[in-house]
Scaffold this motif. Structure first.
Motif, short mmCIF file in Angstrom:
data_model
loop_
_atom_site.label_atom_id
_atom_site.label_comp_id
_atom_site.label_asym_id
_atom_site.label_seq_id
_atom_site.Cartn_x
_atom_site.Cartn_y
_atom_site.Cartn_z
N UNK A 69 -9.62 -25.82 -1.35
CA UNK A 69 -8.59 -26.00 0.29
C UNK A 69 -7.26 -25.31 -0.18
N UNK A 70 -7.11 -24.35 0.55
CA UNK A 70 -5.66 -23.58 0.69
C UNK A 70 -5.07 -23.79 2.05
N UNK A 71 -3.67 -24.25 1.67
CA UNK A 71 -2.81 -24.47 3.00
C UNK A 71 -2.07 -23.53 3.16
N UNK A 72 -1.34 -23.48 4.65
CA UNK A 72 -0.54 -22.46 5.02
C UNK A 72 -0.90 -21.23 4.91
N UNK A 73 -2.32 -21.20 5.23
CA UNK A 73 -3.07 -19.53 5.16
C UNK A 73 -3.85 -19.42 6.66
N UNK A 74 -3.37 -18.65 7.38
CA UNK A 74 -3.76 -18.09 8.65
C UNK A 74 -4.57 -17.06 8.76
N UNK A 75 -5.99 -17.10 9.06
CA UNK A 75 -6.97 -16.15 9.02
C UNK A 75 -6.49 -15.31 10.53
N UNK A 76 -6.31 -14.11 10.29
CA UNK A 76 -5.91 -13.16 11.26
C UNK A 76 -6.88 -12.17 11.57
N UNK A 77 -7.97 -11.87 10.92
CA UNK A 77 -9.24 -11.26 11.38
C UNK A 77 -10.22 -11.24 10.43
N UNK A 78 -11.47 -11.23 11.08
CA UNK A 78 -12.87 -11.32 10.33
C UNK A 78 -13.64 -10.02 10.48
N UNK A 79 -14.15 -9.51 9.65
CA UNK A 79 -14.87 -8.28 10.01
C UNK A 79 -16.03 -8.08 8.71
N UNK A 80 -16.74 -7.21 8.77
CA UNK A 80 -17.81 -6.58 7.79
C UNK A 80 -17.03 -5.38 6.91
N UNK A 81 -17.13 -5.58 5.65
CA UNK A 81 -16.71 -4.78 4.66
C UNK A 81 -16.97 -3.26 5.10
N UNK A 82 -16.03 -2.34 5.43
CA UNK A 82 -16.14 -1.03 5.74
C UNK A 82 -17.04 -0.74 7.18
N UNK A 83 -16.97 -1.77 7.99
CA UNK A 83 -17.86 -1.77 9.20
C UNK A 83 -16.95 -2.51 10.40
N UNK A 84 -16.64 -1.47 11.47
CA UNK A 84 -16.20 -2.27 12.24
C UNK A 84 -17.32 -2.69 13.40
N UNK A 85 -17.13 -3.39 14.46
CA UNK A 85 -18.28 -3.84 15.27
C UNK A 85 -19.12 -2.72 15.60
N UNK A 86 -18.70 -1.56 15.69
CA UNK A 86 -19.59 -0.44 16.22
C UNK A 86 -20.62 -0.01 15.36
N UNK A 87 -20.38 0.09 14.06
CA UNK A 87 -21.21 0.49 12.91
C UNK A 87 -22.50 -0.19 12.63
N UNK A 88 -23.62 0.28 12.74
CA UNK A 88 -25.01 -0.46 12.52
C UNK A 88 -25.34 -0.27 10.86
N UNK A 89 -24.91 0.90 10.42
CA UNK A 89 -25.67 1.39 8.90
C UNK A 89 -25.31 0.05 8.02
N UNK A 90 -26.58 -0.31 7.39
CA UNK A 90 -26.14 -1.16 6.34
C UNK A 90 -25.18 -2.38 6.45
N UNK A 91 -25.09 -2.82 7.97
CA UNK A 91 -24.13 -3.70 8.30
C UNK A 91 -24.66 -4.92 7.40
N UNK A 92 -25.81 -5.56 7.74
CA UNK A 92 -26.07 -6.80 7.00
C UNK A 92 -26.00 -7.03 5.65
N UNK A 93 -25.93 -5.86 4.98
CA UNK A 93 -25.83 -5.93 3.48
C UNK A 93 -24.45 -6.12 2.96
N UNK A 94 -23.30 -5.91 4.01
CA UNK A 94 -22.05 -5.88 3.57
C UNK A 94 -21.32 -7.39 3.61
N UNK A 95 -20.66 -7.69 2.95
CA UNK A 95 -19.80 -8.84 2.72
C UNK A 95 -19.15 -8.99 4.00
N UNK A 96 -18.59 -10.13 4.50
CA UNK A 96 -17.71 -10.30 5.34
C UNK A 96 -16.08 -10.04 4.60
#
Length: 465
Positions: free
Chosen positions: A105-132
């Motif tokens: 558990x880490x305190x004082x840590x604000x999440x400012x964004x979540x995405x896929x590695x190297x993939x914005x929401x537009x890109x389909x290619x290999x999307x599900x294989x990439x980590x968040x």
């Protein structure tokens, strides 16, 4: 999911009741996880309403997996039949649980964004294989990126209360009058807060349990401080269910809140103004506030305004993910029909799990209060069942994930939001939703039954009040 990604931790956003329960279930299944909390301690949002007593008992507020982790440490569960305050919940359960989870558990840590590695929401290619990818900002301003196999967003809705305007937007003048407007239940045991409201005229906007609590608390002050008075503003009318289920509520403490609010009105400590949808807030030379409705009606000036019209989810840091959200409630599309206040009461929402919480983007789950979007009537037990199912699904145990392990209390007091513009029947004099002048209704034992349909109570301040 490829092997390197599968070895990554599941990131849990928020160290509140649902987030820590999710961590407990993940720990129980031997899975890697990391909890990120923006505040300085576990249950930081809960602590902000620590003075408020919950209407659920301790037996309904401790997650089974969490208790299993706590028991070997010498932790003793509080009396299951008693009702804790928010501070009790945080100090006696949430913080000990976080301490058991240790440096996960880490305190004082604000999440400012979540995405896929190297993939914005537009890109389909290999999307599900990439980590968040999870972007973080620490309290000292340091930015960081970590990788995750899955993300459980249990950040809640507390930071984003709904405004005064019935159209979902701030009323004109709301920001300018912010010094005299609060969006929380006041802690009237705090001398400084009590001074703010004692001897003053306060407008309370909302129709849920939070509004009931504020009305009852202000009535207690009125008994000792002459001149203390509340104006209870409802966007709809008055009905037999305006004050909730009373003794019929299977959560007795919630029913008692409505009865306490009714007692405040009956005793003359509060007046109810019905069918009033605020459009403008005018600030006078004396700094008092005048509320003006959409139809031009004006109320007498008040000194303070307490806005308890629900909360809404912050989805901004999830904008690069492909979420499947209901266009009205901002809840997961499969869950929304089950919790839609236009169709359901508290008692008709059945327990649900990973399937109802899933999105087109696999591996992301909104749980707890945030999963309900703008819908009211959320219970802690619901969140615990959600995260149990989600953790099982992430572990590949679909049999357990699909199994229902919770029975919710039937209440029958939270429906009716769909009656927004239902006509009044046997309206009280001047109490209609469209009265040409502000309609102040004294609700006593002789009040006519069956007046215009009202919004129903909700556990944490109804989003539709």
């Amino acid at each position: 999911m490829n092997a390197p990604t599968a070895a990554l931790p599941t990131v849990v956003i928020g160290a509140g009741p649902a987030g820590l329960a999710a961590a407990a279930h993940l720990a129980g299944r031997g899975m890697e996880f990391l909890v990120l909390e923006s505040g300085p301690a576990a249950g930081s949002a809960v602590r902000e309403w620590g003075h408020v007593r919950l209407f659920s008992t301790w037996s309904e507020l401790v997650d089974p997996a969490a208790e299993k982790l706590l028991s070997p440490t010498g932790w003793t569960a509080p009396d299951g039949g008693t009702y804790p305050s928010g501070a009790d919940w945080a100090d006696k359960y949430l913080q000990p649980l976080a301490e058991v989870l240790g440096d996960k558990v880490r305190y004082g840590t604000t999440v400012t964004g979540v995405s896929r590695l190297g993939r914005d929401r537009i890109v389909d290619a290999d999307r599900e294989q990439q980590p968040f990818t999870v972007r973080l900002k620490s309290a000292d301003g340091t930015e960081e990126r970590i990788l995750a196999r899955a993300v459980i967003d249990a950040s809640g809705t507390w930071p984003t209360p709904s405004p005064i305007g019935a159209d979902g937007l701030p009323a004109l003048g709301e920001h300018a009058a912010s010094a005299r407007i609060s969006y929380r239940i006041p802690d009237l045991k705090d001398p400084a807060v009590r001074t703010r409201y004692a001897g003053k005229r306060t407008a309370v906007i909302g129709s849920g349990a939070s509004a009931f609590t504020a009305l009852a608390s202000l009535a207690d002050v009125a008994k000792d401080e002459p001149g203390t008075h509340s104006v209870w503003i409802l966007r709809r009318g008055i009905s037999n269910s305006t004050f909730g289920g009373g003794s019929a509520d299977q959560l007795p403490a919630r029913g008692a809140l409505g009865l306490a609010a009714k007692a405040a009105v009956d005793a003359g400590h509060a007046d109810a103004v019905t069918g009033f949808r605020t459009e403008v807030i005018e600030r006078g030379d004396d700094e008092r506030l005048t509320l003006v409705a959409e139809d031009g009606r004006r109320l007498d000036p008040v000194d303070e305004v307490i806005v308890l019209t629900g909360m809404r989810p912050d989805l901004s840091f999830l904008s690069e993910l492909r979420l499947g959200l209901d266009e009205r409630l901002q809840a997961p599309a499969e869950l929304a029909p089950l919790i839609d206040p236009n169709q359901h009461s508290c008692g008709t929402v059945y327990p649900h799990g990973h399937r109802e919480l899933s999105h087109p983007e696999s591996g992301i789950y909104l749980v707890g209060m945030k999963s309900y979007g703008r819908a009211p009537t959320f219970l802690a037990m619901t969140g615990y069942e959600q995260v149990r199912s989600v953790a099982a699904a992430l572990a590949g145990d679909l049999e357990a994930a699909d199994r229902v392990e919770l029975t919710l209390p039937e209440t029958g007091v939270c429906g009716g939001a769909g009656l927004f513009d239902a006509p009044a029947t046997e309206e009280a004099d001047g109490g209609g939703c469209c009265a040409p002048e502000p309609s102040v209704v004294q609700i006593g034992a002789a009040a006519p039954a069956g007046t215009a349909a009202a919004e129903e109570p909700t556990p944490a301040g109804g989003c539709c009040a």
